[in-house]
Design an enzyme around this catalytic site. Sequence first.
Site, PDB file in Angstrom:
ATOM      1  N   TRP A  40      -6.781   9.317   7.808  1.00  0.00           N
ATOM      2  CA  TRP A  40      -5.331   9.522   7.646  1.00  0.00           C
ATOM      3  C   TRP A  40      -5.045  10.392   6.428  1.00  0.00           C
ATOM      4  O   TRP A  40      -5.701  10.275   5.393  1.00  0.00           O
ATOM      5  CB  TRP A  40      -4.662   8.168   7.484  1.00  0.00           C
ATOM      6  CG  TRP A  40      -3.243   8.197   7.007  1.00  0.00           C
ATOM      7  CD1 TRP A  40      -2.806   8.350   5.711  1.00  0.00           C
ATOM      8  CD2 TRP A  40      -2.054   8.064   7.800  1.00  0.00           C
ATOM      9  NE1 TRP A  40      -1.428   8.330   5.658  1.00  0.00           N
ATOM     10  CE2 TRP A  40      -0.953   8.146   6.925  1.00  0.00           C
ATOM     11  CE3 TRP A  40      -1.827   7.871   9.163  1.00  0.00           C
ATOM     12  CZ2 TRP A  40       0.377   8.051   7.374  1.00  0.00           C
ATOM     13  CZ3 TRP A  40      -0.521   7.768   9.608  1.00  0.00           C
ATOM     14  CH2 TRP A  40       0.567   7.857   8.721  1.00  0.00           C
ATOM     15  N   ASN A  42      -1.396  11.741   4.150  1.00  0.00           N
ATOM     16  CA  ASN A  42       0.038  11.977   4.028  1.00  0.00           C
ATOM     17  C   ASN A  42       0.318  12.840   2.803  1.00  0.00           C
ATOM     18  O   ASN A  42      -0.219  13.940   2.722  1.00  0.00           O
ATOM     19  CB  ASN A  42       0.881  10.699   4.151  1.00  0.00           C
ATOM     20  CG  ASN A  42       0.614   9.586   3.192  1.00  0.00           C
ATOM     21  OD1 ASN A  42      -0.345   8.833   3.362  1.00  0.00           O
ATOM     22  ND2 ASN A  42       1.460   9.420   2.196  1.00  0.00           N
ATOM     23  N   ASP A  43       1.123  12.431   1.858  1.00  0.00           N
ATOM     24  CA  ASP A  43       1.705  13.321   0.856  1.00  0.00           C
ATOM     25  C   ASP A  43       0.698  14.233   0.144  1.00  0.00           C
ATOM     26  O   ASP A  43      -0.357  13.764  -0.307  1.00  0.00           O
ATOM     27  CB  ASP A  43       2.401  12.514  -0.234  1.00  0.00           C
ATOM     28  CG  ASP A  43       3.366  11.485   0.292  1.00  0.00           C
ATOM     29  OD1 ASP A  43       3.645  11.487   1.495  1.00  0.00           O
ATOM     30  OD2 ASP A  43       3.846  10.671  -0.522  1.00  0.00           O
ATOM     31  N   GLN A  59      -2.710  12.110  -0.290  1.00  0.00           N
ATOM     32  CA  GLN A  59      -2.847  10.712   0.079  1.00  0.00           C
ATOM     33  C   GLN A  59      -3.764  10.609   1.295  1.00  0.00           C
ATOM     34  O   GLN A  59      -3.584  11.320   2.288  1.00  0.00           O
ATOM     35  CB  GLN A  59      -1.481  10.112   0.394  1.00  0.00           C
ATOM     36  CG  GLN A  59      -0.550  10.022  -0.817  1.00  0.00           C
ATOM     37  CD  GLN A  59      -0.939   8.876  -1.743  1.00  0.00           C
ATOM     38  OE1 GLN A  59      -0.565   7.733  -1.534  1.00  0.00           O
ATOM     39  NE2 GLN A  59      -1.703   9.186  -2.774  1.00  0.00           N
ATOM     40  N   PHE A 102      -1.237   5.662  -5.296  1.00  0.00           N
ATOM     41  CA  PHE A 102      -0.136   6.321  -4.603  1.00  0.00           C
ATOM     42  C   PHE A 102       0.104   7.729  -5.163  1.00  0.00           C
ATOM     43  O   PHE A 102      -0.596   8.207  -6.047  1.00  0.00           O
ATOM     44  CB  PHE A 102       1.126   5.468  -4.709  1.00  0.00           C
ATOM     45  CG  PHE A 102       1.287   4.463  -3.589  1.00  0.00           C
ATOM     46  CD1 PHE A 102       0.209   4.042  -2.828  1.00  0.00           C
ATOM     47  CD2 PHE A 102       2.524   3.918  -3.300  1.00  0.00           C
ATOM     48  CE1 PHE A 102       0.349   3.126  -1.794  1.00  0.00           C
ATOM     49  CE2 PHE A 102       2.692   3.002  -2.272  1.00  0.00           C
ATOM     50  CZ  PHE A 102       1.610   2.597  -1.522  1.00  0.00           C
ATOM     51  N   SER A 103       1.151   8.377  -4.672  1.00  0.00           N
ATOM     52  CA  SER A 103       1.380   9.802  -4.922  1.00  0.00           C
ATOM     53  C   SER A 103       1.626  10.120  -6.391  1.00  0.00           C
ATOM     54  O   SER A 103       2.105   9.291  -7.161  1.00  0.00           O
ATOM     55  CB  SER A 103       2.561  10.297  -4.088  1.00  0.00           C
ATOM     56  OG  SER A 103       2.203  10.396  -2.738  1.00  0.00           O
ATOM     57  N   ARG A 164       8.302   5.019  -7.951  1.00  0.00           N
ATOM     58  CA  ARG A 164       7.041   5.712  -7.675  1.00  0.00           C
ATOM     59  C   ARG A 164       7.183   7.235  -7.582  1.00  0.00           C
ATOM     60  O   ARG A 164       8.252   7.779  -7.653  1.00  0.00           O
ATOM     61  CB  ARG A 164       6.438   5.187  -6.384  1.00  0.00           C
ATOM     62  CG  ARG A 164       7.284   5.340  -5.132  1.00  0.00           C
ATOM     63  CD  ARG A 164       6.552   4.802  -3.912  1.00  0.00           C
ATOM     64  NE  ARG A 164       7.375   4.816  -2.702  1.00  0.00           N
ATOM     65  CZ  ARG A 164       8.120   3.807  -2.297  1.00  0.00           C
ATOM     66  NH1 ARG A 164       8.163   2.695  -2.996  1.00  0.00           N
ATOM     67  NH2 ARG A 164       8.840   3.915  -1.186  1.00  0.00           N
ATOM     68  N   ASP A 165       5.999   7.868  -7.400  1.00  0.00           N
ATOM     69  CA  ASP A 165       5.837   9.295  -7.090  1.00  0.00           C
ATOM     70  C   ASP A 165       6.189  10.201  -8.267  1.00  0.00           C
ATOM     71  O   ASP A 165       7.100  11.041  -8.178  1.00  0.00           O
ATOM     72  CB  ASP A 165       6.671   9.686  -5.865  1.00  0.00           C
ATOM     73  CG  ASP A 165       6.403   8.820  -4.654  1.00  0.00           C
ATOM     74  OD1 ASP A 165       5.309   8.224  -4.586  1.00  0.00           O
ATOM     75  OD2 ASP A 165       7.279   8.733  -3.781  1.00  0.00           O
TER      76      ASP A 165
END
Length: 496
Positions: A40, A42-43, A59, A102-103, A164-165
């Site tokens: 997988w 993502n970002d 990610q 996380f991002s 977050r991020d």
Amino acid sequence: MTVRDMEYELARAETAVADLRSNRNDRWYPRVHIAPPAGWINDPNGISFFGGRYQVYFQHHPYSAQWGPMHWGHVSSTDMVTWRREPIAMAPSLEEDRDGVFSGSAVADGDELVVFYTGHRWRNGRNEGDGNLQVQCRAVTTDGIEFTKQGVVVEGPAGLPHFRDPKVWRMGEKWFMVFGVCSADNRGEVWLYTSADGEAWDFDRILFRDPDPDAFMLECPDMFPLGDKWVLAYCPMGPKPTGYVSRNGHNAGYVVGDWAPGSDFVALTDYRLVDWGAEFYALQSFEAPDGRRIGFGWMGSFTVPPASQAEDGWSGQLAVPREFTLGDDLRVRALPIAEFAGLRSHTDVLGAQVVTPDAPVTVLTEVDSAEVELTIDLAGSTAERVGLAVNATPDGHATLVEYDDLARRVNVDRRNTGHGEKGYRSAPVDPGDELRLRVIVDRGSVEVFLGDGAETVSSLIFAADGPREIRLYTESGTATITSLVAHRLGSIWEND
């Protein structure tokens, strides 16, 4: 966990993704878009130029094609044309990031690349049912590959469910960090922190609060200058669909405003979509060495499983890198970076065409990945629709990339694509005498750029079985095409 534990976790993740890779189905696997070897994605994260190479992290869940505890995957390039797969950069290894790295973003600081990311934990240890525990963490690398985590630099305020991020940049000697927040009253906000050294951070202000009361969280904020204005890009969670806007489970947009250090951000525009397609999210940009503002976005979905997720061993990809500029109308323009043309392996100049409904034009056959440049003389055409049937297969399936003259919009219509989600997405067209389209077709996606890039439409498309063609067609009238050029594209991978 200890640093030794992270080494173990990284080795375990590499073994898992290699096992998935050995059974990967390549029928829709991208040739000209960044994706992990399997699993997988993502970002996009940590986009930067460091050590003489462009660094793109993302990610990544290496254990399946489903979302799971986040790692940071990694690719790099000297030219943003050909990409090299790198080892997985980070895995959960601290108490603060036990449920996901996380991002985040990266800043080159002398001989180090400094990364800031969100350390994620579930409050109940299992899922988001009781909320999240999220903090902003720092890590450093001297080669872009092996990272040393340095722990938490910004604690999460008690009780906030989303925090977050981090996107970090530096102006002179001062560091700035924005990240997304769900406030105590359940409103989406962007908070600003500042630092003198990138290690000790102080809260500066709530920089932006989404005026839409349905927006409860603003994910993946990015803030960057274009000319004398500032763009604040973000991904609002919660807004309801309005017409053609916010049709996806997750949407990305921006506002343009005035800002200077020590002052408030003053929005000068309403919220606008970054991209009108079904899959474009989590934009992250950086300033290239030559001063261009270049960004990447994620093409994937949390809410509608992509067709490749079921049995192909992978899910999602990044959009092609785009250069961003700002028009006098304060609208952000996005076009593929100039370097993307370096992937063109063969070019057919088909020239001017007059196309009728009963005589479609075959543009390319046996397509794996391609780019088509098309100029339509709107003033000299009578067709209600004119466009390209991309990834068309012998059984009649295709995705339609078309201009609708009645609606004055460009559509990506997936109703007859073959596999996966149906429906269509649509971008507005400013009236004029001609329309230029630039269409990038990969095995499992299409990206459409209108004119000077004022609008884009990016969607995943999962073709039916069989050889794929691209055809030019019209409906209810003739279309005058003043220019038609088709490019076959080579692969971006140097070590795949």
